[in-house]
Design a protein around this motif. Sequence first.
Motif, mmCIF file in Angstrom:
data_model
loop_
_atom_site.group_PDB
_atom_site.id
_atom_site.type_symbol
_atom_site.label_atom_id
_atom_site.label_comp_id
_atom_site.label_asym_id
_atom_site.label_seq_id
_atom_site.Cartn_x
_atom_site.Cartn_y
_atom_site.Cartn_z
ATOM 1 N N LEU A 27 0.826 -1.213 0.000
ATOM 2 C CA LEU A 27 0.000 0.000 0.000
ATOM 3 C C LEU A 27 0.860 1.263 0.000
ATOM 4 N N GLU A 28 1.947 1.248 0.759
ATOM 5 C CA GLU A 28 2.840 2.405 0.779
ATOM 6 C C GLU A 28 3.474 2.628 -0.576
ATOM 7 N N SER A 29 3.671 1.567 -1.330
ATOM 8 C CA SER A 29 4.218 1.699 -2.675
ATOM 9 C C SER A 29 3.156 2.208 -3.652
ATOM 10 N N ILE A 30 1.929 1.696 -3.550
ATOM 11 C CA ILE A 30 0.837 2.097 -4.453
ATOM 12 C C ILE A 30 0.405 3.528 -4.182
ATOM 13 N N TYR A 31 0.177 3.863 -2.906
ATOM 14 C CA TYR A 31 -0.288 5.198 -2.525
ATOM 15 C C TYR A 31 0.871 5.988 -1.894
ATOM 16 N N TYR A 32 1.929 6.077 -2.635
ATOM 17 C CA TYR A 32 3.163 6.669 -2.109
ATOM 18 C C TYR A 32 2.915 8.081 -1.555
ATOM 19 N N GLY A 33 3.276 8.258 -0.310
ATOM 20 C CA GLY A 33 3.130 9.556 0.333
ATOM 21 C C GLY A 33 1.753 9.814 0.906
ATOM 22 N N ASP A 34 0.784 8.974 0.592
ATOM 23 C CA ASP A 34 -0.588 9.188 1.075
ATOM 24 C C ASP A 34 -0.939 8.306 2.271
ATOM 25 N N VAL A 35 -0.278 7.181 2.400
ATOM 26 C CA VAL A 35 -0.571 6.289 3.516
ATOM 27 C C VAL A 35 0.057 6.848 4.793
ATOM 28 N N LYS A 36 -0.773 7.040 5.807
ATOM 29 C CA LYS A 36 -0.291 7.562 7.072
ATOM 30 C C LYS A 36 -0.474 6.490 8.151
ATOM 31 N N ILE A 37 0.649 5.957 8.653
ATOM 32 C CA ILE A 37 0.589 4.937 9.700
ATOM 33 C C ILE A 37 0.319 5.609 11.033
ATOM 34 N N LEU A 38 -0.762 5.216 11.686
ATOM 35 C CA LEU A 38 -1.142 5.789 12.980
ATOM 36 C C LEU A 38 -0.654 4.926 14.138
ATOM 37 N N GLU A 39 -0.710 3.605 13.991
ATOM 38 C CA GLU A 39 -0.260 2.677 15.032
ATOM 39 C C GLU A 39 0.328 1.431 14.372
ATOM 40 N N ILE A 40 1.271 0.813 15.087
ATOM 41 C CA ILE A 40 1.825 -0.459 14.632
ATOM 42 C C ILE A 40 1.456 -1.571 15.605
ATOM 43 N N GLU A 41 1.543 -1.288 16.868
ATOM 44 C CA GLU A 41 1.202 -2.246 17.917
ATOM 45 C C GLU A 41 -0.077 -1.796 18.631
ATOM 46 N N PRO A 42 -0.936 -2.701 19.037
ATOM 47 C CA PRO A 42 -0.822 -4.146 18.800
ATOM 48 C C PRO A 42 -1.165 -4.556 17.381
ATOM 49 N N ARG A 43 -1.859 -3.677 16.646
ATOM 50 C CA ARG A 43 -2.195 -3.968 15.259
ATOM 51 C C ARG A 43 -1.993 -2.697 14.434
ATOM 52 N N TYR A 44 -1.757 -2.903 13.158
ATOM 53 C CA TYR A 44 -1.595 -1.755 12.274
ATOM 54 C C TYR A 44 -2.904 -0.950 12.181
ATOM 55 N N LYS A 45 -2.727 0.345 12.303
ATOM 56 C CA LYS A 45 -3.838 1.279 12.066
ATOM 57 C C LYS A 45 -3.302 2.372 11.165
ATOM 58 N N PHE A 46 -3.983 2.632 10.052
ATOM 59 C CA PHE A 46 -3.458 3.579 9.061
ATOM 60 C C PHE A 46 -4.598 4.247 8.305
ATOM 61 N N THR A 47 -4.281 5.370 7.692
ATOM 62 C CA THR A 47 -5.276 6.165 6.966
ATOM 63 C C THR A 47 -4.840 6.376 5.528
ATOM 64 N N ILE A 48 -5.812 6.274 4.619
ATOM 65 C CA ILE A 48 -5.586 6.560 3.193
ATOM 66 C C ILE A 48 -6.663 7.547 2.740
ATOM 67 N N PRO A 49 -6.282 8.711 2.227
ATOM 68 C CA PRO A 49 -7.283 9.678 1.748
ATOM 69 C C PRO A 49 -7.772 9.310 0.351
ATOM 70 N N ILE A 50 -9.050 9.583 0.089
ATOM 71 C CA ILE A 50 -9.604 9.383 -1.253
ATOM 72 C C ILE A 50 -10.410 10.622 -1.641
ATOM 73 N N LYS A 51 -10.579 10.821 -2.927
ATOM 74 C CA LYS A 51 -11.361 11.959 -3.413
ATOM 75 C C LYS A 51 -11.962 11.622 -4.768
ATOM 76 N N SER A 52 -13.042 12.273 -5.086
ATOM 77 C CA SER A 52 -13.714 12.042 -6.366
ATOM 78 C C SER A 52 -12.989 12.773 -7.484
ATOM 79 N N GLU A 53 -13.350 12.433 -8.704
ATOM 80 C CA GLU A 53 -12.799 13.141 -9.860
ATOM 81 C C GLU A 53 -13.237 14.600 -9.834
#
Length: 237
Positions: free
Chosen positions: A14-40
């Motif tokens: 995901l970090e490779s596909i959405y380069y610069g857009d994936v924001k990791i919020l937590e790693i432990e105990p489980r990954y939590k992350f945010t990806i922004p999306i927008k319409s055309e």
Amino acid sequence: MDYSEEQKGEIEALESIYYGDVKILEIEPRYKFTIPIKSEGYEEDTDVGMACDLTFTYTEKYPDEHPSIEIENPVNFLDTYKSELSEYLQSQAQDNLGMVMVFTLVSSAQEWLNVKWENVKKEREDCIAKKIMEEEEAERKRFEGTKVTVETFMKWKIAFEDEIGLTKKKEMIEREGKKLTGRELFMQDNTLNESDLKFLADGEAIKVDESLFQDLDDLDLDDDEDYDPTKDDSDDS
């Protein structure tokens, strides 16, 4: 299945596909992350387009369990859109159990936004078109005026006669049982004269065609200084 390895591998993809857009919020105990999306066509700080952030949290047995999905920071969403998108993503996640699915969910949400935005644009265009049609109809009716019917004409006629005093004249004629001359009507009620004057004052100014008097000098009129209009012509015989 090694769930930790599956999850870590998906994060790297995901970090490779959405380069610069994936924001990791937590790693432990489980990954939590945010990806922004927008319409055309989305334009920031305007009412053009739609956008939001998708926040995912892996469960212990993801991808055999679907991740937690939160919709945050919605832009230009109607009240129901957030719950509608959430239900849609939950159904998509259920259909993809057993496979890493975040890319699929993000793509589905992106397409959902595009469809919603197209609907919003169409509604706005329809609203504008309807408003234009209503304005044109109102303008057309303004130029057409009010259609005259027998009923509306009679109401106007009565009001008009009241205004210029004709109603009072008719009542006098009926009371006297005879047709009164204008002089008689005036002598009995001089307010009728005032009504006529008011009518003239309220109406448009009387226009005189001056061209009717331009050729008076060409007429062969004899000036008779001795002419007496009170004297009957028969006296000359």
